[in-house]
Scaffold this motif. Structure first.
Motif, short mmCIF file in Angstrom:
data_model
loop_
_atom_site.label_atom_id
_atom_site.label_comp_id
_atom_site.label_asym_id
_atom_site.label_seq_id
_atom_site.Cartn_x
_atom_site.Cartn_y
_atom_site.Cartn_z
N ASP A 1 0.90 -1.19 0.00
CA ASP A 1 0.11 -0.18 -0.02
C ASP A 1 0.88 1.15 -0.08
O ASP A 1 0.42 2.42 0.11
N GLY A 2 2.06 1.05 0.02
CA GLY A 2 2.89 2.23 -0.16
C GLY A 2 3.49 2.78 1.16
O GLY A 2 4.37 3.77 1.06
N ASP A 3 3.09 2.26 2.34
CA ASP A 3 3.47 2.63 3.74
C ASP A 3 4.88 2.00 3.81
O ASP A 3 5.38 0.83 3.50
N TYR A 4 5.73 2.73 4.38
CA TYR A 4 7.07 1.95 4.58
C TYR A 4 7.25 1.11 5.89
O TYR A 4 6.33 1.19 6.72
N LEU A 5 7.71 -0.08 5.69
CA LEU A 5 7.76 -1.20 6.57
C LEU A 5 8.98 -1.00 7.49
O LEU A 5 8.81 -1.45 8.74
N PHE A 6 9.88 -0.22 7.28
CA PHE A 6 11.21 -0.11 7.96
C PHE A 6 11.54 1.26 7.63
O PHE A 6 11.75 1.81 6.62
N GLU A 7 12.28 1.69 8.91
CA GLU A 7 12.73 3.03 8.86
C GLU A 7 14.32 3.00 7.94
O GLU A 7 14.43 3.78 7.20
N ASP A 8 14.93 2.07 8.43
CA ASP A 8 16.39 1.81 7.57
C ASP A 8 16.81 0.54 8.09
O ASP A 8 15.83 -0.53 8.21
N ARG A 9 17.88 -0.13 7.57
CA ARG A 9 18.37 -1.45 7.30
C ARG A 9 18.37 -1.84 9.09
O ARG A 9 18.35 -2.97 9.40
N HIS A 10 18.90 -0.84 9.94
CA HIS A 10 19.19 -1.21 11.20
C HIS A 10 17.83 -1.54 11.75
O HIS A 10 17.64 -2.41 12.75
N ASP A 11 16.79 -0.91 11.52
CA ASP A 11 15.37 -1.07 11.98
C ASP A 11 14.87 -2.55 11.47
O ASP A 11 14.32 -3.22 12.30
N ALA A 12 15.19 -2.85 10.34
CA ALA A 12 14.82 -4.08 9.62
C ALA A 12 15.51 -5.16 10.33
O ALA A 12 14.88 -6.23 10.83
#
Length: 231
Positions: free
Chosen positions: A5-16
């Motif tokens: 839906d276009g919403d980001y899943l992760f802030e950045d790679r560290h968050d992921a």
């Protein structure tokens, strides 16, 4: 089938990586080896290794191109304590490259892997993975070609249990790669699949300096048990 839906899943790679680590917490007691595909997989894998108090190492994969057509991959070389050659048997049958060509290309790609490993890891040797629980990590998968070679190379080194762990990938790729390892942990799957970076608010390219810094930090805090824990 889940649509993005276009919403980001992760802030950045560290968050992921921190979110992925929560799904992998049950492996902590196995003292796993975390293998990151450089460069983008390193920040993700760093957070996993930190949370699991696990060894962290890099997993380099270099394509072997067809004679005269380098963009056509006939196989790949996978880095490690015992580097492995993974060939695409269907293409090999059709093109019939000479064994000498394959040996020379493997030697050339191993030399490039060695150069890159020294840039990132200095004199630290790859961690041996035979008999270990191994978790291969990247920041996401779009097509799966490189990851398939990585998993096949890792499998040739006889880990006790081989896990693929990624934040996001298409369901068809997850299903395909499931046959190359013992278990796949993927936080989210979407079809159709946008570029991996579409799922991150910040997908700034990971540079060499960041990779070196994270590996040094992992080593300082004992997360890289070099020489005891590889391919």
């Amino acid at each position: 089938m889940k649509m993005f839906d276009g919403d980001y899943l992760f802030e950045d790679r560290h968050d992921a990586g921190r979110k992925l680590a929560r799904r992998l917490s049950r492996f902590a007691t196995n003292h796993p080896v975390i293998l990151a595909l450089p460069r983008g997989g390193v920040p993700v894998a760093f957070e996993v290794a930190k949370a699991l108090d696990a060894s962290l190492d890099l997993l380099f994969v270099r394509k072997i191109g067809a004679p005269g057509y380098e963009e056509l991959g006939i196989g790949a070389v996978v880095d490690g304590a015992s580097p492995q050659l993974v060939l695409n048997e269907a293409i090999i049958r059709n093109l019939a490259p000479s064994p000498n060509y394959i040996r020379e290309e493997m030697r050339r790609q191993l030399a490039e892997i060695d150069r890159r490993r020294k840039v990132y890891c200095g004199d630290h040797q790859p961690i041996a993975i035979k008999g270990r629980t191994v978790i291969v990590v990247d920041d996401g998968i779009a097509t799966g070609g490189t990851m398939k070679a990585a998993l096949r190379g890792a499998n040739k080194n006889e880990p006790a249990w081989l896990v693929l762990a990624v934040p996001v990938a298409p369901p068809s790729v997850v299903a395909d790669l499931g046959s190359e390892c013992d278990e796949v942990i993927c936080l989210e799957t979407y079809e159709p699949f946008a570029a991996v970076g579409a799922f991150y608010r910040d997908f700034t390219q990971t540079n060499d300096a960041e990779v070196i810094s994270l590996l040094n930090e992992a080593y300082t805090f004992g997360l890289r048990s070099v020489g005891i824990s590889s391919i």
